[in-house]
Write a protein that holds these residues in place. Structure first.
Motif, mmCIF file in Angstrom:
data_model
loop_
_atom_site.group_PDB
_atom_site.id
_atom_site.type_symbol
_atom_site.label_atom_id
_atom_site.label_comp_id
_atom_site.label_asym_id
_atom_site.label_seq_id
_atom_site.Cartn_x
_atom_site.Cartn_y
_atom_site.Cartn_z
ATOM 1 N N ILE A 272 0.836 -1.208 0.000
ATOM 2 C CA ILE A 272 0.000 0.000 0.000
ATOM 3 C C ILE A 272 0.867 1.254 0.000
ATOM 4 C CG2 ILE A 272 -1.603 1.341 1.410
ATOM 5 C CD1 ILE A 272 -2.890 -1.307 2.248
ATOM 6 N N THR A 273 1.925 1.250 0.812
ATOM 7 C CA THR A 273 2.823 2.411 0.869
ATOM 8 C C THR A 273 3.468 2.677 -0.487
ATOM 9 O OG1 THR A 273 3.300 1.964 3.209
ATOM 10 C CG2 THR A 273 4.848 3.380 2.005
ATOM 11 N N MET A 274 3.965 1.610 -1.120
ATOM 12 C CA MET A 274 4.632 1.775 -2.413
ATOM 13 C C MET A 274 3.653 2.251 -3.482
ATOM 14 S SD MET A 274 7.018 -1.648 -2.186
ATOM 15 C CE MET A 274 7.575 -1.581 -3.875
ATOM 16 N N MET A 275 2.481 1.639 -3.558
ATOM 17 C CA MET A 275 1.516 1.999 -4.602
ATOM 18 C C MET A 275 1.054 3.444 -4.458
ATOM 19 S SD MET A 275 -2.204 0.345 -5.429
ATOM 20 C CE MET A 275 -2.832 1.004 -3.867
ATOM 21 N N MET A 276 0.664 3.834 -3.256
ATOM 22 C CA MET A 276 0.181 5.198 -3.051
ATOM 23 C C MET A 276 1.287 6.221 -3.311
ATOM 24 S SD MET A 276 -2.982 5.237 -2.509
ATOM 25 C CE MET A 276 -2.991 7.001 -2.210
ATOM 26 N N SER A 277 2.508 5.896 -2.906
ATOM 27 C CA SER A 277 3.617 6.828 -3.122
ATOM 28 C C SER A 277 3.867 7.039 -4.609
ATOM 29 C CB SER A 277 4.874 6.296 -2.436
ATOM 30 O OG SER A 277 4.688 6.165 -1.040
ATOM 31 N N VAL A 278 3.828 5.964 -5.383
ATOM 32 C CA VAL A 278 4.064 6.070 -6.829
ATOM 33 C C VAL A 278 2.962 6.897 -7.485
ATOM 34 C CG1 VAL A 278 4.124 4.755 -8.982
ATOM 35 C CG2 VAL A 278 5.418 3.954 -6.998
ATOM 36 N N ILE A 279 1.703 6.650 -7.130
ATOM 37 C CA ILE A 279 0.587 7.374 -7.748
ATOM 38 C C ILE A 279 0.653 8.862 -7.411
ATOM 39 C CG2 ILE A 279 -1.917 7.664 -7.680
ATOM 40 C CD1 ILE A 279 -2.191 4.651 -7.489
ATOM 41 N N VAL A 280 0.902 9.187 -6.137
ATOM 42 C CA VAL A 280 0.954 10.600 -5.727
ATOM 43 C C VAL A 280 2.122 11.318 -6.396
ATOM 44 C CG1 VAL A 280 1.310 12.158 -3.770
ATOM 45 C CG2 VAL A 280 -0.248 10.207 -3.549
ATOM 46 N N LEU A 281 3.286 10.692 -6.415
ATOM 47 C CA LEU A 281 4.440 11.327 -7.056
ATOM 48 C C LEU A 281 4.192 11.540 -8.541
ATOM 49 C CD1 LEU A 281 7.645 9.713 -5.478
ATOM 50 C CD2 LEU A 281 6.936 12.108 -5.405
ATOM 51 N N ALA A 282 3.604 10.536 -9.215
ATOM 52 C CA ALA A 282 3.322 10.678 -10.647
ATOM 53 C C ALA A 282 2.389 11.859 -10.902
ATOM 54 C CB ALA A 282 2.709 9.388 -11.186
ATOM 55 N N LYS A 283 1.385 12.028 -10.051
ATOM 56 C CA LYS A 283 0.447 13.157 -10.215
ATOM 57 C C LYS A 283 1.156 14.488 -9.973
ATOM 58 C CE LYS A 283 -3.434 15.512 -10.336
ATOM 59 N NZ LYS A 283 -2.820 16.808 -10.029
ATOM 60 N N GLN A 284 1.987 14.554 -8.930
ATOM 61 C CA GLN A 284 2.681 15.800 -8.604
ATOM 62 C C GLN A 284 3.709 16.176 -9.666
ATOM 63 O OE1 GLN A 284 1.998 17.914 -6.093
ATOM 64 N NE2 GLN A 284 0.274 16.585 -5.561
ATOM 65 N N MET A 285 4.252 15.189 -10.366
ATOM 66 C CA MET A 285 5.273 15.459 -11.381
ATOM 67 C C MET A 285 4.667 15.701 -12.751
ATOM 68 S SD MET A 285 8.123 12.631 -10.153
ATOM 69 C CE MET A 285 9.341 13.066 -11.383
ATOM 70 N N GLY A 286 3.336 15.738 -12.831
ATOM 71 C CA GLY A 286 2.667 16.075 -14.088
ATOM 72 C C GLY A 286 2.776 15.000 -15.150
ATOM 73 N N LEU A 287 2.868 13.757 -14.759
ATOM 74 C CA LEU A 287 3.047 12.654 -15.711
ATOM 75 C C LEU A 287 1.887 12.588 -16.692
ATOM 76 C CD1 LEU A 287 4.399 9.186 -15.269
ATOM 77 C CD2 LEU A 287 1.955 9.274 -15.717
ATOM 78 N N ARG A 288 2.188 12.229 -17.947
ATOM 79 C CA ARG A 288 1.193 11.970 -18.980
ATOM 80 C C ARG A 288 1.446 10.559 -19.509
ATOM 81 N NH1 ARG A 288 -0.169 15.812 -16.686
ATOM 82 N NH2 ARG A 288 -0.768 17.863 -17.490
ATOM 83 N N TYR A 289 0.409 9.715 -19.458
ATOM 84 C CA TYR A 289 0.622 8.305 -19.809
ATOM 85 C C TYR A 289 -0.645 7.757 -20.452
ATOM 86 C CZ TYR A 289 2.777 3.679 -19.294
ATOM 87 O OH TYR A 289 3.363 2.458 -19.544
ATOM 88 N N VAL A 290 -0.500 7.117 -21.625
ATOM 89 C CA VAL A 290 -1.639 6.553 -22.352
ATOM 90 C C VAL A 290 -1.339 5.110 -22.719
ATOM 91 C CG1 VAL A 290 -2.283 8.814 -23.292
ATOM 92 C CG2 VAL A 290 -0.767 7.306 -24.603
ATOM 93 N N ASP A 291 -2.333 4.452 -23.282
ATOM 94 C CA ASP A 291 -2.148 3.082 -23.766
ATOM 95 C C ASP A 291 -1.031 3.064 -24.804
ATOM 96 O OD1 ASP A 291 -2.379 0.612 -25.161
ATOM 97 O OD2 ASP A 291 -4.453 0.428 -24.522
ATOM 98 N N PRO A 292 -0.046 2.140 -24.661
ATOM 99 C CA PRO A 292 1.069 2.110 -25.624
ATOM 100 C C PRO A 292 0.620 1.943 -27.072
ATOM 101 C CG PRO A 292 1.575 0.771 -23.700
ATOM 102 C CD PRO A 292 0.143 1.186 -23.561
ATOM 103 N N HIS A 293 -0.593 1.405 -27.299
ATOM 104 C CA HIS A 293 -1.101 1.256 -28.656
ATOM 105 C C HIS A 293 -1.824 2.513 -29.151
ATOM 106 C CE1 HIS A 293 -0.586 -2.996 -27.430
ATOM 107 N NE2 HIS A 293 -0.270 -3.163 -28.697
#
Length: 683
Positions: A272-293
């Motif tokens: 839980i700690t790892m998953m939430m940390s990754v999601i929050v950091l990705a949001k704060q860093m402005g990540l943009r991610y879509v389906d590879p196809h």
């Protein structure tokens, strides 16, 4: 020791005695990476799936990412709390299958068993395919050969697990702990940079996302609800592997239930700690991610991206940004993430064989799955899992995006039936428990399982609705197939047991024994078979010879009369030069003439010491036995005659027994000198 034995020893190691099973049990520090690597590794792709789903409505939908993460974390906490009750109540290792079978009946148990079998196979296929994709991204030479790489990885994992659960666990412990250290270290450093206002943006932060036509802005309430449901169901991939610990309780050291429950708690907190940390950091860093196809949905200032644009995974983008001034940190995160995705399949390699052995014990799977190998692992189950996973990887071309749609349906079916079974378990226990303190504990456990059931049932409905047409229907068909196969195997074993049940009439002796000795030549093996058959004192005894050549037949008859064996010789003429059919027909005719009697067929066979000699002898005897075994009332007796070459095999075996192996003295085994002296005395 033959070539096969040497190869097996090199690959698997020395054989272990059954009494050494306790030496293979796992302490918590090894059990955590063995059974938790699947759930922990989901941190590498569960956040990716959440952002992919939310991107369908454009980057503005990412505001829901951390809320989706919290929802998944709440469900995971409830499931882990529920399974802590399961490992205490059912420590034998049956897990969901045992809970459902005992409390809900055999049909529910079979449904859970089929769901878990499918999920374990998918765990291996998804994890290995994802690992091969990471490898292809890092090593250009692998690109285009992901399927081959994935199959090789599966075979390597199979070989490691065939060496035994403790050895494989020790091998996998370091990469798993390195993954936890790298991800948690990256997140801690990232939050530190966020606190001081120095957190850099992700490499994709400057891109724009074009919304999918089905989710054009502004979103209606129903459209938003569907979007969040799809993101939530994809994020629930993080829950896969949680049930493996309840299936693997027998592999823990004593106290088994307590150690398993502690490992479950550690798994939940870390995941839980790892998953939430990754999601929050990705949001704060402005990540943009879509389906590879669907990379064409990414644009920069309204212009499409170059054709060679490579979209890195969520963790890779976070690591590149967080460690922008420390490249070793970035490479450490990427390396251990790729490795853990491969090793995550090890959870299934430990859970599937144990479940298969329990199903085999209950008659729902071939009994071969319940046999331990040389290293005390369930070798047949390990090999069977590897074969199924390889087939799945080849069919779906090792594409994680296609395989992920088949995922988690089976595991949530087992979650629901398991929680329902635990509620019934505690209800029954409360009816016969007079102690007030114990009743309060049981009521608290039942409440935990009830909460877990409410959560998992909602998730199952969402998963089926959002993933059915995307590929979940294949998983449901596979579960139905395994269910029918398991029921058919159970029906077969029950039918055979009924046929083999002993009754009073089975003690009745046959009225007559008619013995026939098959004769090809009048040599030592034939004379030995005649002497042995005569010593058994049958009611009738005769030699039987199939004539295909008149000259050879006349020569045999002349020698038979000259030796005066005292046993008549029956000659069966075969105008079409068949040997097997005349003997089978003759034995059947004797049986029909006396239905309450038996026909004993004595077959002389050569015993040879070299594998190629077996190809030159005993072929007719093998065909005869294959036919006679299907003939009612006919008994087949092999009379061996050892040729001189058989001494080679015997001496080879004796030399291997006399050889001193590493660790023999430490294990208290008989010393070579004493054993050799005993053999000399016996000779």
């Amino acid at each position: 020791m033959g070539v096969g034995d040497v190869s097996k020893r090199i690959l698997l190691g020395r054989k272990l005695r059954s009494a050494q099973l306790g030496e293979t049990l796992l302490p918590k520090r090894i059990a955590l990476p063995v059974f938790a690597s699947d759930a922990l590794s989901s941190v590498a792709y569960a956040p990716d799936e959440v952002f992919i789903m939310l991107s369908l409505a454009g980057a503005s939908a990412y505001v829901w990412s951390w809320k989706i993460g919290i929802a998944v974390a709440v469900v995971m906490a409830a499931v882990i709390a529920s399974y802590r009750q399961t490992v205490h109540a059912y420590p034998s290792g049956g897990g969901d299958y045992e809970v459902a079978t005992v409390n809900l009946g055999q049909t529910a148990g079979t449904v859970v068993g089929s769901a878990l079998l499918v999920d374990y196979v998918l765990t291996v296929a998804v994890s290995i395919s994802s690992g091969s994709q990471y490898a292809a991204a890092a090593i250009p030479a692998i690109q285009g050969h992901e399927v081959l790489v994935a199959v090789v990885m599966v075979l390597l994992l199979m070989a490691m697990n065939l060496r035994g659960i403790r050895e494989s666990g020790a091998f996998f412990a370091f990469p798993t702990y390195a993954f936890m250290f790298a991800i948690l270290g990256m997140c801690i450093y990232g939050f530190f940079e966020l606190a001081i206002g120095d957190l850099p943006m992700a490499e994709s932060a400057g891109l724009d996302i074009t919304a999918d036509p089905d989710f054009q802005q502004p979103l209606t309430t129903i459209g938003l609800l569907i979007l969040l449901m799809r993101a939530f169901s994809s994020g629930c991939a993080a829950l896969t592997g949680v049930e493996a610990i309840s299936n693997g309780v027998p592999a823990f050291r004593r106290p088994k239930s307590k150690n398993a429950a502690t490992t479950l708690l550690l798994l939940g907190m870390i995941a839980i700690t790892m998953m939430m940390s990754v999601i929050v950091l990705a949001k704060q860093m402005g990540l943009r991610y879509v389906d590879p196809h669907q990379l064409d949905r990414l644009t920069m200032n309204g212009q499409p991206l170059p054709d060679d644009y490579d979209q890195h995974a969520v963790i890779a983008q976070i690591a590149r940004g967080v460690f922008h001034d420390f490249s070793p940190g970035f490479y450490l995160v990427i390396t251990v993430t790729g490795v853990i995705l491969v090793l995550a399949a090890n959870t299934a390699f430990n859970g599937f064989p144990v479940l298969g052995s329990i199903l085999a014990k209950d008659g729902f799977a071939p009994r071969a799955l319940g046999s331990r190998g040389d290293r005390l692992a369930y070798s047949n189950g390990i090999v069977f899992l590897a074969v199924l996973a390889c087939l799945l990887i080849i069919v779906f071309e090792a594409e994680t995006t296609r395989l992920i749609q088949l995922y988690i349906v089976g595991v949530f079916v087992s979650f629901n039936l398991s929680q329902l079974g635990m509620i019934r378990h505690w209800t029954r226990a409360l009816e016969r428990e007079p102690d007030a303190a114990e009743r309060r504990r049981m009521m608290r456990a039942r409440l935990i399982n009830a909460i877990g059931l409410s959560f998992t049932s909602v998730v199952l409905v969402i998963v089926v609705i959002t993933k059915f047409l995307a590929g979940a229907w294949i998983t449901i068909l596979a579960m139905a197939f395994f269910f029918m196969v398991m029921r058919a195997i159970k029906g077969h074993y029950d039918k055979v047991a009924d046929e083999l049940a002993a009754g009073d009439e089975d003690k009745v002796m046959p009225t007559r024994v008619h013995a026939i000795v098959l004769v090809s030549k009048l040599h030592k093996p034939t004379l030995r078979a005649l002497a042995f058959a005569k010593a058994t004192r049958p009611n009738a005894l005769e030699g039987v010879y199939v004539s295909v050549d008149q000259a050879e037949t006349a020569q045999l008859l002349e020698e038979w009369d000259r030796r005066n064996t005292g046993i008549p010789l029956k000659v069966l003429h075969s105008p079409y030069r068949e040997v097997v059919r005349p003997i089978v027909d003759y034995a059947s005719a004797i049986r029909r003439a006396n239905p309450r009697g038996v026909v004993a067929v004595y077959i002389p066979e050569y015993v040879v010491g070299r594998w190629w000699e077996q190809l030159l002898h005993n072929q007719t005897a093998l065909r005869l036995k294959g036919r006679l075994l299907f003939t009612p009332g006919v008994m087949v007796i092999s009379v061996p005659y050892q040729l001189r070459s058989s001494q080679i095999a015997r001496e080879r075996g004796e030399r291997d027994e006399l050889r001193v192996h590493p660790g023999d003295l430490r294990r208290g085994r008989v010393r070579l000198r004493d054993r050799d002296r005993d053999r000399q005395i016996q000779r």
